[in-house]
Every structure is written in C-alpha cells, then in structure tokens.
Enzyme design. Structure first.
Site, short mmCIF file in Angstrom:
data_model
loop_
_atom_site.label_atom_id
_atom_site.label_comp_id
_atom_site.label_asym_id
_atom_site.label_seq_id
_atom_site.Cartn_x
_atom_site.Cartn_y
_atom_site.Cartn_z
N CYS A 40 0.64 -1.30 0.08
CA CYS A 40 0.29 -0.50 -0.23
C CYS A 40 1.20 0.71 -0.03
O CYS A 40 1.50 1.26 0.11
CB CYS A 40 -1.40 -0.11 1.01
N ASP A 42 0.60 3.62 2.08
CA ASP A 42 -0.12 4.40 3.16
C ASP A 42 1.47 4.52 3.86
O ASP A 42 2.32 3.82 3.29
CB ASP A 42 -0.48 3.38 4.21
N ARG A 44 2.84 4.93 6.37
CA ARG A 44 3.07 4.40 7.08
C ARG A 44 3.87 2.53 7.37
O ARG A 44 4.35 1.93 7.98
CB ARG A 44 2.56 4.14 8.44
N HIS A 96 -2.53 -3.80 5.03
CA HIS A 96 -1.74 -3.68 6.12
C HIS A 96 -2.88 -3.37 6.83
O HIS A 96 -4.21 -2.99 6.75
CB HIS A 96 -1.53 -2.04 6.93
N CYS A 99 -6.30 -0.39 7.23
CA CYS A 99 -6.41 0.63 5.27
C CYS A 99 -7.21 1.67 5.26
O CYS A 99 -8.51 0.95 4.54
CB CYS A 99 -5.74 -0.58 4.20
#
Length: 203
Positions: A40, A42, A44, A96, A99
């Site tokens: 992803c 993302d 993080r 994750h 999400c």
C-alpha cells in the site's frame, strides 16, 4: 525549499558511508533483489524497514490498498520486470490493518477517481458479505476485509501470464500474502503461499 529534507539526505548518506564505505559503490551495480513487494502507498508502511532489508534487496510497487489489478499497466510492468528480468524468487503481497483505501471502498462516500480504483475491493466485500456482515465489530470487519483483499490480490498475481509462464519454464517463484499491523509493527502471514499453478485452487 525543503532544505530540511536535503539536509536529512546529506546526513543519511554520510552515516551510510561512515558505517560502510563501499555502500553506494555496491548499489551502483546491477540490482539483484530476491523479493518483489506489492504494498500500500500508506506512508506508515515502508517496505524495506518493515523486513529490515537494505536498499537494493527489495523491488517495490506500491499503490492505494495494495491492489494487483490485471488491467493496470503500471503494476503489470513492474511484475514483468521483476519476474522476467530480475528473476525474483518471492512476490510479497502485503496489506495492512486499518487501511484507509479498504475502508474507503465500502463506506458509501464518493471521492472521485479513486472510487474506480477501489472497485475490486467492493467486489471482494460482495463475495464475502455474509461472513463480513456477521461480524458485529466494525474494526474487526475491516481487518478481515484487508485480509480478504490480500487473498484476492495473491490470486491475481499468481494467475497472471507472466507468473504462469515463469512456472512453466521451471523458474522458482512463490507468491505470498501478508498483512502488516501498524499498531505493533508485526507481520501476519496468511499462509496462502502459491508456488505453482496447482496451488491456485487451494487459495
């Protein structure tokens, strides 16, 4: 503009050379990673850091909600290069928990172009709606949808012609499904590894 990032870069490069004088010299050679990470976007979820591997050891493709759609030329180009040129041995599809893309796919709000991108997740929800709707806790429901999305993407990767052709010519290649937890930094292996065409029906 962004002087702090440029300073960070110089400090990082200096630390690398201090710890390993030949670090960048080695990187200028041909990359030979054993792993393709499909994850992803993302911020993080940094691929190399999560599995504690250095630059050059993981070939990475990231997009919203870690999708592997068979109609996306960007993903397919990365997949073909990883399989045919780099000869990676492992493809890691890594979602994750928590999400935002997975949640956005099914929360009923309209966000524009990304709604089209997230459509495959709505299909996953529809295919598993009885299991998901039976879960009373919304967080648990979304976590399970994150897992089911990874399962679907693993199947997409394993059924792609580039992967199928690699197996047909005897190339060693495994496709794995993992989910990362931002809350504790740990990976959960969904135990859906596919290492040949015969495994597809099992997943």
């Amino acid at each position: 503009m962004l002087d702090h990032l440029k300073d960070n870069n110089r400090n990082w490069a200096a630390r690398k050379v201090s710890a390993d004088p030949y670090f960048f010299e080695r990187l200028t050679g041909q990359q030979a990673p054993e792993y393709l990470w499909i994850g992803c976007s993302d911020s993080r979820v940094p691929a190399n850091e999560i599995v504690d591997l250095a630059p050059g050891e993981v070939f990475v493709h990231r997009n919203v909600a870690n999708l592997a759609p068979p109609q996306d030329a960007n993903y397919l180009s990365v997949l073909q290069f990883a399989v045919d040129v780099l000869k990676v041995k492992h493809i890691l599809v890594v979602g994750h928990y928590g999400c935002g893309g997975v949640a956005a796919a099914v929360d009923g709000q309209r966000r524009g172009l990304v709604d089209h991108w997230l459509h495959p997740i709505r299909e996953v929800y529809h295919d598993h709606r009885h299991e998901l709707d039976a879960m009373a806790e919304p967080g648990a429901r979304m976590d399970r949808l994150c897992e089911l999305n990874v399962v679907r993407q693993v199947r997409n990767v394993a059924s792609d012609v580039f992967v199928q052709d690699a197996w047909a010519r005897g190339q060693s290649l495994c496709v794995h499904g993992w989910v990362y937890s931002i809350a504790n930094g740990l990976i959960t292996d969904l135990n859906i590894t596919i290492d040949g065409p015969d495994d597809l029906d099992r997943v």
